[in-house]
Design a protein around this motif. Structure first.
Motif: not given
Length: 201
Positions: A60-64, A99-104, A107-110, A134-141
């Protein structure tokens, strides 16, 4: 049998609210049932066990987080707009993101944001490993900035430092004494990063 008025959406809404207010660790089936005024067995009937409930909340978070629609005339402008959208959405769902991070499942969420960023770096002419970087750099930022913002919000009230060393720059000293404009700082940093990533393309 669950009570007729209880729905799966109601269970998920209440569970998400508990996570928002108190964090993922506060979400127990017993507490959720108490919030809903029903039996624990009704919760299981609608969403399965706690693991299934957490997976449903992540989905649901991914959908939100929704679809990412960048704006701007150039790929660089659209990358900055995507970063701003992602930051706003992450700040709106901090506990569910954790919560999504803790469940591993980070990557799916992003994935929706990543796909949108890939389209823009491809439009700028990047391919392969350089595009991925480039994509990862923006995400990490974005994620790093949001984490700093969250830590600042949870910290005790900070008072501007009394400058004891001269910078030979009175306006700089005054600027340091003013509160941080986080939105402006974020946009400045992402623009600088994006220019660097997309240069020579």
């Amino acid at each position: 049998m669950a009570r007729p008025s209880l729905t799966r959406d109601e269970v998920l809404d209440t569970a998400a609210n508990l996570v928002r207010q108190h964090g993922p660790e506060a979400l127990t089936m017993r507490k959720l049932a108490a919030e809903l005024g029903t039996a624990v067995t009704s919760i299981y009937w609608h969403v399965g066990n706690r693991e299934s409930l957490l997976d449903a909340l992540v989905q649901r978070t991914v959908a939100d987080l929704g679809e990412f629609r960048p704006v701007g005339r150039t790929p660089a402008e659209r990358v900055v707009s995507l970063a701003r959208i992602l930051r706003r959405r992450l700040r709106a769902h901090p506990h569910l993101i954790a919560m999504a991070h803790e469940r591993g499942l980070t990557e799916r969420m992003f994935l929706p944001a990543r796909e949108a960023l890939v389209r823009e770096v491809h439009a700028a002419g990047l391919r392969g490993a350089r595009a991925a970087e480039a994509v990862r750099a923006v995400q990490f930022q974005v994620v790093g900035f949001v984490l700093v913002e969250r830590n600042r919000e949870r910290a005790p009230v900070q008072h501007p430092a009394q400058e004891t060393t001269g910078y030979d720059d009175p306006e700089l000293t005054r600027a340091f004494a003013r509160p941080v404009n986080e939105e402006r700082l974020f946009v400045t940093s992402v623009r600088a990063l994006t220019r660097s990533l997309l240069e020579d393309t």
